[in-house]
Design an enzyme around this catalytic site. Structure first.
Site, PDB file in Angstrom:
ATOM      1  N   SER A 163     -25.814   7.243 -46.733  1.00 49.57           N
ATOM      2  CA  SER A 163     -25.828   7.170 -48.181  1.00 49.57           C
ATOM      3  C   SER A 163     -26.115   5.783 -48.681  1.00 49.57           C
ATOM      4  O   SER A 163     -25.363   4.816 -48.331  1.00 49.57           O
ATOM      5  CB  SER A 163     -24.600   7.644 -48.543  1.00 49.57           C
ATOM      6  OG  SER A 163     -24.076   9.060 -48.349  1.00 49.57           O
ATOM      7  N   GLU A 246     -10.666   8.294 -44.822  1.00 47.70           N
ATOM      8  CA  GLU A 246     -11.341   9.075 -45.717  1.00 47.70           C
ATOM      9  C   GLU A 246     -10.682  10.575 -46.213  1.00 47.70           C
ATOM     10  O   GLU A 246     -11.035  11.012 -47.209  1.00 47.70           O
ATOM     11  CB  GLU A 246     -12.609   9.280 -45.156  1.00 47.70           C
ATOM     12  CG  GLU A 246     -13.677  10.280 -45.883  1.00 47.70           C
ATOM     13  CD  GLU A 246     -15.138  10.112 -45.316  1.00 47.70           C
ATOM     14  OE1 GLU A 246     -14.956  10.497 -43.820  1.00 47.70           O
ATOM     15  OE2 GLU A 246     -16.290   9.696 -45.779  1.00 47.70           O
TER      16      GLU A 246
HETATM   17  C1  LIG Z   1     -24.316  14.238 -49.011  1.00 52.75           C
HETATM   18  C2  LIG Z   1     -24.057  13.600 -47.768  1.00 52.75           C
HETATM   19  C3  LIG Z   1     -23.891  12.269 -47.464  1.00 52.75           C
HETATM   20  C4  LIG Z   1     -23.706  11.819 -46.192  1.00 52.75           C
HETATM   21  N1  LIG Z   1     -23.320  10.294 -45.987  1.00 52.75           N
HETATM   22  C5  LIG Z   1     -23.277   9.984 -44.572  1.00 52.75           C
HETATM   23  C6  LIG Z   1     -23.189   8.388 -44.533  1.00 52.75           C
HETATM   24  O1  LIG Z   1     -23.263   7.851 -45.537  1.00 52.75           O
HETATM   25  N2  LIG Z   1     -23.261   8.143 -43.189  1.00 52.75           N
HETATM   26  C7  LIG Z   1     -23.069   8.810 -41.995  1.00 52.75           C
HETATM   27  O2  LIG Z   1     -23.084   8.526 -41.133  1.00 52.75           O
HETATM   28  N3  LIG Z   1     -23.320  10.454 -42.278  1.00 52.75           N
HETATM   29  C8  LIG Z   1     -23.331  10.874 -43.472  1.00 52.75           C
HETATM   30  N4  LIG Z   1     -23.520  12.315 -43.664  1.00 52.75           N
HETATM   31  C9  LIG Z   1     -23.562  13.071 -42.701  1.00 52.75           C
HETATM   32  C10 LIG Z   1     -22.417  14.184 -42.465  1.00 52.75           C
HETATM   33  O3  LIG Z   1     -21.123  13.514 -41.858  1.00 52.75           O
HETATM   34  C11 LIG Z   1     -23.257  15.105 -41.435  1.00 52.75           C
HETATM   35  O4  LIG Z   1     -23.758  15.922 -41.975  1.00 52.75           O
HETATM   36  C12 LIG Z   1     -21.936  16.123 -40.857  1.00 52.75           C
HETATM   37  O5  LIG Z   1     -21.044  15.627 -40.105  1.00 52.75           O
HETATM   38  C13 LIG Z   1     -22.693  17.232 -40.079  1.00 52.75           C
HETATM   39  O6  LIG Z   1     -23.408  16.855 -39.120  1.00 52.75           O
HETATM   40  P1  LIG Z   1     -24.887  17.453 -39.139  1.00 52.75           P
HETATM   41  O7  LIG Z   1     -25.382  17.297 -40.584  1.00 52.75           O
HETATM   42  O8  LIG Z   1     -25.527  16.898 -37.914  1.00 52.75           O
HETATM   43  O9  LIG Z   1     -24.628  19.015 -39.006  1.00 52.75           O
HETATM   44  P2  LIG Z   1     -24.362  19.690 -37.477  1.00 52.75           P
HETATM   45  O10 LIG Z   1     -23.243  19.141 -36.991  1.00 52.75           O
HETATM   46  O11 LIG Z   1     -25.793  20.062 -36.850  1.00 52.75           O
HETATM   47  O12 LIG Z   1     -23.697  21.209 -37.881  1.00 52.75           O
HETATM   48  C14 LIG Z   1     -24.529  22.516 -38.354  1.00 52.75           C
HETATM   49  C15 LIG Z   1     -23.556  23.492 -38.726  1.00 52.75           C
HETATM   50  O13 LIG Z   1     -23.090  23.744 -37.319  1.00 52.75           O
HETATM   51  C16 LIG Z   1     -21.673  23.846 -37.436  1.00 52.75           C
HETATM   52  N5  LIG Z   1     -20.847  23.179 -36.316  1.00 52.75           N
HETATM   53  C17 LIG Z   1     -21.531  21.970 -35.515  1.00 52.75           C
HETATM   54  N6  LIG Z   1     -20.491  22.016 -34.683  1.00 52.75           N
HETATM   55  C18 LIG Z   1     -19.628  23.195 -34.863  1.00 52.75           C
HETATM   56  C19 LIG Z   1     -18.299  23.269 -33.846  1.00 52.75           C
HETATM   57  N7  LIG Z   1     -18.029  22.677 -32.937  1.00 52.75           N
HETATM   58  N8  LIG Z   1     -17.666  24.478 -34.428  1.00 52.75           N
HETATM   59  C20 LIG Z   1     -18.256  25.186 -35.353  1.00 52.75           C
HETATM   60  N9  LIG Z   1     -19.144  25.002 -36.090  1.00 52.75           N
HETATM   61  C21 LIG Z   1     -19.941  23.718 -35.794  1.00 52.75           C
HETATM   62  C22 LIG Z   1     -21.439  22.772 -38.784  1.00 52.75           C
HETATM   63  O14 LIG Z   1     -20.166  23.314 -39.396  1.00 52.75           O
HETATM   64  C23 LIG Z   1     -22.509  23.480 -39.626  1.00 52.75           C
HETATM   65  O15 LIG Z   1     -22.534  24.485 -40.303  1.00 52.75           O
HETATM   66  C24 LIG Z   1     -23.420  12.714 -44.973  1.00 52.75           C
HETATM   67  C25 LIG Z   1     -23.821  14.157 -45.315  1.00 52.75           C
HETATM   68  C26 LIG Z   1     -23.912  14.464 -46.559  1.00 52.75           C
HETATM   69  C27 LIG Z   1     -24.415  15.870 -46.707  1.00 52.75           C
END
Ligand SMILES: Cc1cc2nc3c(=O)[nH]c(=O)nc-3n(C[C@H](O)[C@H](O)[C@H](O)COP(=O)(O)OP(=O)(O)OC[C@H]3O[C@@H](n4cnc5c(N)ncnc54)[C@H](O)[C@@H]3O)c2cc1C
Lengths: 395, 326
Positions: A163, A246
């Site tokens: 972000s 956080e």
């Molecule tokens: C608006 C926004 C701002 C952000 N800003 C930042 C930032 O500034 N810096 C940064 O580093 N990150 C940032 N993020 C990233 C955010 O932390 C990740 O998107 C989040 O941790 C999920 O990871 P992913 O997107 O890879 O989804 P995934 O981990 O691939 O998840 C996909 C789906 O699978 C599910 N899932 C995954 N693992 C499991 C499990 N063990 N058990 C059950 N369900 C599971 C998840 O709940 C989700 O529904 C941001 C995200 C958003 C949307």
């Protein structure tokens, strides 16, 4: 159990309230969601005003340049800012709520002196480079590599969902310094200046057509060893300090704002003639009861933090309940607009009573989808609650 | 501001838990299944412990403790699933002679505007043991003497621990309080009943978690499956948010300048009833076939949650008060 504030807490509130009443009306409106340089300028100038008045980092330790105020005073502070409709932390979020507190606790005296004052003064903006394309929920799988070369680390890899990267001066970066597969035990926390050679930023467009996050490509970026916070390979523990902040009081402002949003939604229901609809009233009352409960839970968590010094695991309970509530809140608002909620640009009412308020509600609704994903998805929060609070076995 | 339980409140809770473990262990409570009269011995023990009088002033025979203390006590009673019209008798303590001492157990009914053509009779619990029935309306409280009520016993009530009587309509009685008295009585009743329901929600959550740790399928504890784990997490979230809401409502009754106690009481009752019902349902589900047996007490928590909720009125009405006063 006592919900009354002490005389000292009330005195602090009165002083702050008087100052806010003076300055907030002089501020212009916050720039559009799409103009990040303008937002940076706006948010950092507000932070500068807070600093000059002695209200920056009030819950930060004194050694970190803060006021060392109690968690309860921090709560009063957030309450008053919201009450005065003061600007939200905005692009200062990572600096004030992640990187700053981490450096204040884990940094050396030199690092504190170097990094903390510019955050408090609104001179430097931070972003968070944790997530990677293949390391989201499973953050410990991160692969961005840092190889030691003399007194520098050479960093290669990529980050995603960063972000405000476009307008950031520094990045709190998690890198792999241990061998491949070392997971939690091979991660290091670095402060990376964003103007170093080898950093490419590619903005990503959100479902709200904002470019608030970006992809970072790091190709042999040289970061001095002096920018490392904590020991090499101890970055996971350092990170957990950040994340507990956080999930602590970071959402108080948004909670209070949601309470006001519910009142706005009620006014809208009256304006559009739907306040007699039993379903609308039921949903409004249900949301109101839940918001009141989360405000009570916040005060409980803050009271716990005041006694123990660290935000407790109650933060996960709060985050889970609040992020899902926000989606229902925004959905109610949008539904009340009917087809008038389908357009982004503000619509004028047919009876000359002014703007309908569709832009704001649509922004709230779109934004609410990120709340159950960012900072740990709801599924991950449930895992945390079940495993760390209830002690259920890992899957 | 310090919203943690004080040391006094903690020791009150501990004391109450010990009393319940001694007097109302589950086997003893269940021995009363199907019984139509109150267990007077247990009831007197509660009266002696100050459960009904604790909020009254010293000179009125009370302990001069506040609503927050009452909430802490009722949470423990709810955990133990103690039967009887506890919350109503407690709330009526200042209003009905003999309530504070437990000599006259008090029932509470809410009068709502009649719906023309509504043929449903009114079912009330424990009528045969009551010393007084209070009828609360927006504009006042009426007291009905038990022999003037004229209810007919109904066999086979849903909750084996709540005997039922049938009334053809909400009865009329003699006025004992005006609108503000009615508002305060109903508010206090909601808060302590909500505390009772939170105690129930906490127990079913603990039962489910406990079972999920020991029951094994596919060679591992069922609590390691996310579908089960997430049900448990949601149970904790419901119980803890409702608990915070109930405590805030109780403190707001004691410290009126910190908020709107009527709104807080209605919101707390809504969330507590929802938590008690939803957690009992989830508890049954986590137990699988065992959960559907008479032996496992999960169903008793579900049935009591439903019985208590009917007395609070529909969710729509509780929510409506919050919506108007938010
Ligand atoms: C608006 C926004 C701002 C952000 N800003 C930042 C930032 O500034 N810096 C940064 O580093 N990150 C940032 N993020 C990233 C955010 O932390 C990740 O998107 C989040 O941790 C999920 O990871 P992913 O997107 O890879 O989804 P995934 O981990 O691939 O998840 C996909 C789906 O699978 C599910 N899932 C995954 N693992 C499991 C499990 N063990 N058990 C059950 N369900 C599971 C998840 O709940 C989700 O529904 C941001 C995200 C958003 C949307």
């Amino acid at each position: 159990m006592d919900l009354r504030y002490t005389d000292a807490e009330e005195a602090f509130r009165a002083e702050l309230r008087a100052w806010l009443a003076e300055v907030v009306p002089t501020l212009g409106p916050r720039p559009a969601l799409t103009d990040w340089p303008a937002r940076r300028a706006y948010d950092t100038s507000w932070q500068g005003m807070l600093y000059d008045a002695g209200y920056a980092g009030i819950d930060w330790p004194v050694e970190g340049g803060g006021r060392g105020a109690s968690p309860v005073e921090q709560l009063v502070y957030l309450e008053e800012l919201e009450r005065a409709h003061a600007p939200y932390v905005g692009v200062n979020f990572v600096g004030l709520l992640h990187a700053g507190p981490t450096i204040a606790v884990e940094g050396t005296p030199e690092q504190r002196a170097r990094f903390l004052p510019p955050i408090l003064k609104g001179e430097q903006v931070w972003c968070q480079g944790f997530s990677e394309p293949d390391a989201g929920s499973d953050l410990a799988a991160l692969r961005t590599r840092a190889v030691r070369d003399g007194d520098e680390y050479v960093v290669t890899g990529s980050k995603i969902w960063t972000s405000h990267a476009e307008v950031a001066d520094l990045c709190e970066l998690l890198v792999r310094t241990g061998e491949e597969g070392s997971r939690h035990s091979g991660i290091t926390w670095l402060a990376m200046e964003m103007d170093r050679p080898g950093i490419e930023i590619r903005p990503l467009e959100t479902i709200g057509r904002s470019t608030e996050f970006a992809e970072l490509f790091l190709d042999g970026v040289r970061v001095p060893v002096g920018n490392r916070v904590g020991e090499e390979n101890d970055g996971w523990r350092v990170t957990m300090v950040t994340l507990s902040f956080e999930r602590g009081t970071a959402f108080v402002g948004e909670l209070l704002q949601s309470m006001e949003e519910l009142r706005r939604i009620r006014s809208l229901a009256r304006r559009v003639g739907l306040w007699d609809d039993p379903e609308v009233r039921h949903r409004t009352g249900q949301l109101g009861a839940e918001l009141d409960a989360l405000w009570a839970l916040t005060r409980r968590n803050v009271s716990q933090a005041a006694r123990t010094g660290v935000p407790g695991l109650g933060g996960s309970v709060f985050k889970l309940a609040f992020s899902e509530l926000r989606q229902r809140l925004a959905t109610l608002g949008l539904e009340l607009l009917g087809s008038a909620g389908l357009a982004w640009d503000e619509l004028e009412a047919t009876d000359g009573s002014g703007p309908i308020g569709n832009t704001r509600l649509l922004e709230q609704w779109i934004g609410s989808f990120s709340r159950t994903i960012a900072a740990g998805t709801s599924q991950i929060q449930r895992n945390i609650v079940a495993e760390r609070i209830l002690g259920l076995p890992k899957g | 501001m310090d919203f943690e339980l004080s040391d006094d409140e903690r020791s009150l809770a501990d004391g109450m838990r010990r009393l319940c473990e001694g007097r109302f262990p589950m086997e003893r409570v269940r021995a009363g299944e199907g019984r139509r009269a109150l267990d007077t011995e247990g009831w007197s023990a509660l009266a002696e412990a100050g459960v009904f009088s604790l909020r009254l002033a010293d000179e009125e025979g009370g302990a001069d403790l506040g609503t927050a203390a009452a909430a802490v006590v009722f949470e423990e009673l709810g955990r133990a699933l103690v039967p009887g019209p506890l919350a109503a008798t407690h709330a009526a303590a200042g209003l009905v002679k003999g309530a504070a001492t437990g000599d006259r157990p008090v029932g509470l009914l809410r009068r709502t505007p009649p719906v023309p053509g509504d043929p449903r009779p009114v079912l009330v619990g424990d009528l045969g043991s009551l010393g007084a029935l209070l009828v609360v309306a927006d504009d006042g409280v009426e007291l009905v003497e038990p022999d003037a009520v004229g209810g007919a016993p109904v066999e086979g009530g849903l909750d084996p621990l709540t005997p039922l009587w049938r009334l053809e309509a909400v009865p009329r009685g003699t006025p004992v309080g005006d609108g503000p008295v009615a508002e305060a009585l109903w508010r206090d009743f909601l808060v302590v009943e909500a505390a009772f329901l939170v105690g129930m929600a906490a127990v079913t959550s603990e039962m489910a978690v406990g079972y999920a740790k020991v029951r094994r399928q596919f060679d591992r504890p069922i609590g390691s499956f996310q579908a089960v784990k997430h049900m448990c997490a949601d149970m904790l979230v419901r119980a803890e948010t409702a608990r915070a809401a109930v405590h805030a409502a109780a403190v707001t009754v004691d410290q009126p300048d910190v908020g709107d106690a009527v709104r807080a009481a209605h919101g707390a009752a809504l969330l507590a009833a929802q938590a008690a019902e939803a957690n009992a349902r989830a508890c049954i589900q986590v137990h699988g076939g065992m959960g559907f047996t008479w032996e496992v007490p999960a169903h008793l928590y579900l049935k009591r949650a439903i019985v208590l909720w009917r007395a609070l009125g529909p969710a729509t009405r509780l929510a409506d008060v919050v919506a108007e006063r938010f």
